[in-house]
Structures are given as C-alpha cells and as structure tokens.
Design a protein around this motif. Structure first.
Motif, PDB file in Angstrom:
ATOM      1  N   GLU A  21     -30.808 -17.651  19.371  1.00  0.00           N
ATOM      2  CA  GLU A  21     -30.679 -18.839  20.211  1.00  0.00           C
ATOM      3  C   GLU A  21     -31.885 -19.757  20.134  1.00  0.00           C
ATOM      4  OE1 GLU A  21     -32.091 -15.445  22.984  1.00  0.00           O
ATOM      5  OE2 GLU A  21     -30.696 -15.701  21.297  1.00  0.00           O
ATOM      6  N   LEU A  22     -32.996 -19.270  19.608  1.00  0.00           N
ATOM      7  CA  LEU A  22     -34.183 -20.111  19.446  1.00  0.00           C
ATOM      8  C   LEU A  22     -33.890 -21.311  18.541  1.00  0.00           C
ATOM      9  CD1 LEU A  22     -36.975 -17.399  18.981  1.00  0.00           C
ATOM     10  CD2 LEU A  22     -36.623 -18.869  20.975  1.00  0.00           C
ATOM     11  N   ILE A  50     -37.146 -12.977   9.402  1.00  0.00           N
ATOM     12  CA  ILE A  50     -37.849 -13.542  10.557  1.00  0.00           C
ATOM     13  C   ILE A  50     -37.376 -12.764  11.778  1.00  0.00           C
ATOM     14  CG2 ILE A  50     -38.254 -15.587  11.970  1.00  0.00           C
ATOM     15  CD1 ILE A  50     -37.822 -17.305   9.522  1.00  0.00           C
ATOM     16  N   LYS A  51     -38.189 -11.826  12.221  1.00  0.00           N
ATOM     17  CA  LYS A  51     -37.814 -10.898  13.285  1.00  0.00           C
ATOM     18  C   LYS A  51     -37.395 -11.625  14.559  1.00  0.00           C
ATOM     19  CE  LYS A  51     -39.502  -6.926  15.904  1.00  0.00           C
ATOM     20  NZ  LYS A  51     -40.653  -6.020  16.158  1.00  0.00           N
ATOM     21  N   ALA A  52     -38.137 -12.651  14.916  1.00  0.00           N
ATOM     22  CA  ALA A  52     -37.855 -13.365  16.171  1.00  0.00           C
ATOM     23  C   ALA A  52     -36.448 -13.952  16.178  1.00  0.00           C
ATOM     24  CB  ALA A  52     -38.884 -14.472  16.383  1.00  0.00           C
ATOM     25  N   LEU A  53     -35.987 -14.449  15.032  1.00  0.00           N
ATOM     26  CA  LEU A  53     -34.653 -15.055  14.973  1.00  0.00           C
ATOM     27  C   LEU A  53     -33.553 -14.008  14.814  1.00  0.00           C
ATOM     28  CD1 LEU A  53     -35.426 -18.236  12.844  1.00  0.00           C
ATOM     29  CD2 LEU A  53     -34.883 -18.110  15.280  1.00  0.00           C
ATOM     30  N   GLU A  71     -31.795 -23.666   6.202  1.00  0.00           N
ATOM     31  CA  GLU A  71     -31.979 -22.616   5.190  1.00  0.00           C
ATOM     32  C   GLU A  71     -33.375 -22.001   5.268  1.00  0.00           C
ATOM     33  OE1 GLU A  71     -30.646 -20.130   2.091  1.00  0.00           O
ATOM     34  OE2 GLU A  71     -29.529 -21.606   3.284  1.00  0.00           O
ATOM     35  N   SER A  72     -34.359 -22.813   5.565  1.00  0.00           N
ATOM     36  CA  SER A  72     -35.752 -22.358   5.567  1.00  0.00           C
ATOM     37  C   SER A  72     -36.040 -21.339   6.661  1.00  0.00           C
ATOM     38  CB  SER A  72     -36.693 -23.546   5.731  1.00  0.00           C
ATOM     39  OG  SER A  72     -36.459 -24.216   6.961  1.00  0.00           O
ATOM     40  N   ILE A  73     -35.215 -21.298   7.708  1.00  0.00           N
ATOM     41  CA  ILE A  73     -35.461 -20.365   8.806  1.00  0.00           C
ATOM     42  C   ILE A  73     -34.287 -19.402   9.010  1.00  0.00           C
ATOM     43  CG2 ILE A  73     -37.141 -21.792  10.045  1.00  0.00           C
ATOM     44  CD1 ILE A  73     -34.806 -22.670  11.901  1.00  0.00           C
ATOM     45  N   ARG A  74     -33.572 -19.089   7.939  1.00  0.00           N
ATOM     46  CA  ARG A  74     -32.521 -18.086   8.047  1.00  0.00           C
ATOM     47  C   ARG A  74     -33.126 -16.769   8.546  1.00  0.00           C
ATOM     48  NH1 ARG A  74     -28.713 -17.675   2.841  1.00  0.00           N
ATOM     49  NH2 ARG A  74     -28.273 -15.691   3.893  1.00  0.00           N
ATOM     50  N   PRO A  75     -32.475 -16.092   9.481  1.00  0.00           N
ATOM     51  CA  PRO A  75     -33.040 -14.855  10.023  1.00  0.00           C
ATOM     52  C   PRO A  75     -33.349 -13.798   8.967  1.00  0.00           C
ATOM     53  CG  PRO A  75     -31.255 -15.624  11.410  1.00  0.00           C
ATOM     54  CD  PRO A  75     -31.248 -16.489  10.189  1.00  0.00           C
ATOM     55  N   ARG A  76     -32.494 -13.705   7.959  1.00  0.00           N
ATOM     56  CA  ARG A  76     -32.695 -12.698   6.923  1.00  0.00           C
ATOM     57  C   ARG A  76     -33.095 -13.306   5.582  1.00  0.00           C
ATOM     58  NH1 ARG A  76     -30.746  -7.614   8.650  1.00  0.00           N
ATOM     59  NH2 ARG A  76     -29.931  -7.805  10.770  1.00  0.00           N
ATOM     60  N   GLY A  77     -32.632 -14.470   5.315  1.00  0.00           N
ATOM     61  CA  GLY A  77     -33.072 -15.177   4.125  1.00  0.00           C
ATOM     62  C   GLY A  77     -32.642 -14.525   2.817  1.00  0.00           C
ATOM     63  N   LEU A  93     -43.289 -20.761  14.406  1.00  0.00           N
ATOM     64  CA  LEU A  93     -41.838 -20.845  14.543  1.00  0.00           C
ATOM     65  C   LEU A  93     -41.369 -21.891  15.546  1.00  0.00           C
ATOM     66  CD1 LEU A  93     -39.149 -19.769  13.597  1.00  0.00           C
ATOM     67  CD2 LEU A  93     -39.302 -17.977  15.332  1.00  0.00           C
ATOM     68  N   ILE A  94     -41.902 -21.892  16.738  1.00  0.00           N
ATOM     69  CA  ILE A  94     -41.438 -22.839  17.757  1.00  0.00           C
ATOM     70  C   ILE A  94     -41.739 -24.272  17.337  1.00  0.00           C
ATOM     71  CG2 ILE A  94     -41.611 -23.536  20.164  1.00  0.00           C
ATOM     72  CD1 ILE A  94     -40.262 -20.800  19.612  1.00  0.00           C
ATOM     73  N   GLN A  95     -42.936 -24.497  16.796  1.00  0.00           N
ATOM     74  CA  GLN A  95     -43.293 -25.824  16.299  1.00  0.00           C
ATOM     75  C   GLN A  95     -42.397 -26.206  15.131  1.00  0.00           C
ATOM     76  OE1 GLN A  95     -47.316 -26.112  14.857  1.00  0.00           O
ATOM     77  NE2 GLN A  95     -47.279 -28.352  14.742  1.00  0.00           N
ATOM     78  N   SER A  96     -42.103 -25.233  14.268  1.00  0.00           N
ATOM     79  CA  SER A  96     -41.228 -25.472  13.115  1.00  0.00           C
ATOM     80  C   SER A  96     -39.862 -25.953  13.558  1.00  0.00           C
ATOM     81  CB  SER A  96     -41.066 -24.184  12.289  1.00  0.00           C
ATOM     82  OG  SER A  96     -42.283 -23.739  11.776  1.00  0.00           O
ATOM     83  N   ILE A  97     -39.276 -25.245  14.527  1.00  0.00           N
ATOM     84  CA  ILE A  97     -37.936 -25.584  14.995  1.00  0.00           C
ATOM     85  C   ILE A  97     -37.911 -26.982  15.605  1.00  0.00           C
ATOM     86  CG2 ILE A  97     -36.191 -24.999  16.730  1.00  0.00           C
ATOM     87  CD1 ILE A  97     -36.919 -22.030  16.190  1.00  0.00           C
TER      88      ILE A  97
END
Length: 263
Positions: A189-190, A181-184, A169-175, A145-149
């Motif tokens: 704020e990540l 994605i629990k972390a988001l 769109e690829s990292i929407r919290p719920r999608g 995730l961090i590398q992705s962002i």
C-alpha cells in the motif's frame, strides 16, 4: 564487419536481448575510453588495468565495475562530461554504463540529482537502456523509498509511457535481476498512489509493468491485491484496467479470488 565485432567496437546498438548479453564489455570499454580521451593527455592505463584485472562474465557485474572504475579515476568534471558523452553514444551498452555511474553510491550526488540524470536513460529508445536505468538506481530508490515514491508519483503522470513505466517498474516488490524491496513486499500500500494513477493506462508496456507489480505483491499480500482489484472492478473498469487485473491475479488460486469477491 561482422555484427558482434561492430557491437564490441561501439559502432551499433543491439537489436535483441541475446545480442545485448553477448557484448564483450571489456573490449568495448577499451575502444570507447581510448576514443573518448584520444585528443587529451589523459592516461587511460589505470582504468583499463582495473577492468582487465577484475572482469567477470556477469553483465551486471561488469556494468557496476566499469561505473566504479570511472568514478574512482575521473574527476567530478570529467564524470559530468563523460555522462553526457555516454548519453548520446550509439551503443546501448555504453549508455547503460551511464546509468550505473548515476546509480553508483560512490558517485557523490544527491538523490534528487540522480533521478534528474537518469531521466534521459529512463525514456531511451532502446529497451535495454530502459532496463539498465531502473536496475542501476534500484538500491538508491529502496534506500530512499518514501522520497522515491513521492517523486515517482509525478513521473507516473508523464505524457511519456517510458517514464510512466519507470515509475512503477523501478520499485517492483520482487523485481527482475534485482534484489527484493522488503518494505513493499510487506506493505504494498506504500505505492498505492502510483498504482491508482496508472491503473487505467492505455499503453500495454505500462499495463504489463503494473500487473507484474501487483503479481509480485500477491505472493506476500494476496488479500490486499484482491481487494484492490475488486475496488477497480466495481468502478466500471476500462478494457485497460480489466487487462491489468487479469494479469495481476494470475498467481492467486481462483478459489481464493472467488472468496475475496464474495466479501
């Protein structure tokens, strides 16, 4: 030839979602794989048998099954060649198989290479392929995730709106059609750096994705979303930003928004 016959033979691409969902991937795979290896000595029986014996109605299941089958039966060199072939195939479903090969954890390539390979699919002309691109890579994005962002921040600055849209769109919290994605959900704020880059995007396609992202986040962190939207409001927002804010807050009770505004 009827349209669905043409779709199942890989002669045309779908025009609407309903057509995309009705493609017989088992039949299409048989046609495409035999055509691809027609001038070689490759025996395709094992590939076809694995697909025929394990097929299910689910469209995403079939995408994953086909990608896994190809990875298990083709050499690394053959995979590289067939990905190029898929990338230029007229069928959007076939191009979707390419996305799922790239995102498959059994495909032993680096995370950076996955993102490099997915780029042509992320900016594909077809709406379906663009969805397959982020769906196929979502598990990899969450795992890194961090590398992705960090990488997607660069994508968010692209001149291509499809690439910018993929970045969020690829990292929407719920999608959609995907796991959360629990972390988001817990710490939206990540992804703030990407949101800040795109919050004034002129393309409706990108605006919808940003507002949907924030709407996702508002279901677990409404105060954070209200605070961010208030910040953008006080920065003399453009029509683009105002549209994003309006859609972002749509799931939050007006009374809660009012309280947030008064703070």
């Amino acid at each position: 030839m009827k349209r669905y016959q043409a779709l199942n033979q890989g002669l045309i691409q779908s025009k609407v979602l309903n057509e995309c969902l009705k493609v017989d991937q088992k039949q299409l795979f048989s046609v495409v794989i035999n055509q691809y290896f027609s001038n070689t000595n490759k025996n395709t029986d094992a590939l076809l048998e694995q697909i025929n014996n394990n097929s299910k109605p689910s469209i995403t299941y079939m995408m994953k099954l086909i990608s896994t089958t190809l990875i298990e039966h083709l050499s690394e060199q053959e995979l590289k060649k067939i990905l190029t072939y898929f990338n230029h195939h007229v069928s959007d479903t076939v191009r979707g198989w390419g996305c799922f090969v790239i995102g498959n954890s059994k495909y032993q390539i680096s995370f950076e290479e996955r993102l490099r390979l997915i780029m042509p699919f992320a900016k594909d002309e077809h709406f379906g392929v663009r969805e397959w691109a982020w769906l196929a890579l979502r598990e990899q994005l969450e795992a890194n995730l961090i590398q992705s962002i960090t990488i997607l921040e660069k994508w968010a600055k692209s001149s291509n709106p499809y690439v910018r849209r993929f970045a969020i769109e690829s990292i929407r919290p719920r999608g959609v059609w995907s796991s959360h994605i629990k972390a988001l959900k817990e710490k939206p704020e990540l992804a703030l750096a990407i949101l800040e880059i795109l919050h004034n995007d002129p393309e409706k396609y990108v605006q919808d994705s940003i507002s949907n992202w924030l709407n996702d986040a508002s279901k677990s962190q409404p105060d954070w979303v209200i605070t961010l939207c208030n910040k953008w409001t006080h920065q003399n927002p453009s029509l683009y930003t105002r549209r994003i804010i309006k859609r972002a807050l749509r799931s939050i009770k007006p009374t809660k928004i009012s309280k947030g505004n008064s703070k």
